[in-house]
Enzyme design. Structure first.
Site, PDB file in Angstrom:
ATOM      1  N   HIS A 131       0.861  -1.187   0.000  1.00 29.37           N
ATOM      2  CA  HIS A 131       0.000   0.000   0.000  1.00 29.37           C
ATOM      3  C   HIS A 131       0.891   1.230   0.000  1.00 29.37           C
ATOM      4  CE1 HIS A 131      -3.679   2.334   0.699  1.00 29.37           C
ATOM      5  NE2 HIS A 131      -2.896   3.110   1.435  1.00 29.37           N
ATOM      6  N   CYS A 132       0.800   2.023  -1.057  1.00 25.13           N
ATOM      7  CA  CYS A 132       1.646   3.212  -1.195  1.00 25.13           C
ATOM      8  C   CYS A 132       1.015   4.379  -0.438  1.00 25.13           C
ATOM      9  CB  CYS A 132       1.824   3.564  -2.668  1.00 25.13           C
ATOM     10  SG  CYS A 132       2.878   5.008  -2.940  1.00 25.13           S
ATOM     11  N   VAL A 133       1.657   4.812   0.647  1.00 29.08           N
ATOM     12  CA  VAL A 133       1.114   5.905   1.456  1.00 29.08           C
ATOM     13  C   VAL A 133       1.220   7.244   0.732  1.00 29.08           C
ATOM     14  CG1 VAL A 133       1.551   4.743   3.642  1.00 29.08           C
ATOM     15  CG2 VAL A 133       3.331   6.181   2.644  1.00 29.08           C
TER      16      VAL A 133
END
Length: 296
Positions: A131-133
């Site tokens: 999950h790319c913040v």
């Protein structure tokens, strides 16, 4: 009262979801504007060179390269956000349930190998990487190409910006390595608030620092993911000694970028359809750990 509190919390969560995207957008366009200023106004510094024909050609080439990289960053980022990597709208097929498939109790469905549930996106993601913040979305099967291309052009753009800002560091350090110059490079905010530097000097120092830190950060992400792609792994699989999806260097690249892998990085508009469907994968080994098999 509890309903009001939950609505407030839900609103805060939605706002926080877009904060990293807004911050990244502001930083990218601020760096672009600063480098454009350096190209158009500050360079070349000699008066006779500024009036020469070579100066106009030099500036045109620099601006073309700069905005080519900016266009690729924004377009790839846009397609990354628009392309959902989740299982929503995907027919998984019950007859395909077999080795490597698992049951997700949250989504209440069987999920294929390399698929896992993201609690931030609240959905299962096909060939989930992480999950790319920074974008507020998962990196998965369908949007990995855009994620990797965006990283590539961000790295190239920041490298270019660091080189263009080298003179900013030289000017700051021209007086010598003093406490004032070191503080301006390390904590420009404090120097601005305390009135030690002008807003113009702060802006140049802050953006130059951001370019260096951003370049190192993006370089780490980029080369880590290139290594994963060449090994046929995702971030969730990299710590494992087993590589059942390793098909060889060239096939691993094709699995992630499609048949036109050698061209698709030039522009997100170049079509390069992925060879798989994110559900079924070619394997070269067992999907289960060696100790999981029960001997009869």
């Amino acid at each position: 009262m509890p309903n009001f509190g939950s609505r407030i919390w839900s609103t805060i969560e939605k706002v926080c979801h877009f904060v990293p995207i807004v911050v990244n957008t502001v930083l990218v366009f601020s760096i672009t504007a600063e480098v454009s200023y350096l190209v158009l106004v500050e360079a070349p510094r000699e008066p006779e060179q500024q009036k020469s024909e070579w100066s106009a050609v030099w500036k045109s080439v620099h601006l073309f390269c700069q905005y080519y990289m900016l266009g690729n960053i924004t377009w790839n980022a846009s397609l990354f956000l628009k392309t959902s990597p989740s299982i929503r709208g995907v027919f998984l097929g019950g007859e395909g349930v077999g080795q490597g498939w698992r049951y997700c109790y949250t989504c209440e469905t069987h999920t294929p190998p390399r698929c896992s549930h993201c609690y931030d996106c609240n959905v299962c993601v096909l060939r989930r990487d992480h999950h790319c913040v920074f974008f507020g979305q998962c990196v998965g099967f369908r949007n990995y190409r855009y994620f990797l291309s965006c990283l590539l052009f961000m790295w190239a753009g920041l490298l270019y910006a660091v080189v263009m800002n080298a003179e900013v560091f030289i000017i700051i350090l021209k007086e010598g390595v003093t406490l004032h110059s070191v503080m301006l490079l390390i904590v420009p905010w404090i120097m601005l608030v305390s009135g030690q530097v002008t807003a113009r000097a702060f802006a140049f120092a802050f953006i130059a620092d951001t370019c260096v830190v951003g370049f190192l950060l993006v370089a780490g992400f980029l080369f880590f993911h290139i290594g994963l792609m060449l090994r046929g792994q995702t971030t969730r699989e990299w710590y494992s000694s087993r590589r059942p999806y390793n098909l060889g260097l060239l096939d691993n690249v094709r699995e992630c970028l499609g048949p036109r892998w050698y061209l698709c990085w030039l522009s997100p508009l170049i079509p390069s359809p992925l060879p798989g469907d994110g559900i079924h994968f070619r394997v070269t080994g067992s999907l289960e750990p060696a100790g999981s098999a029960v001997s009869l």
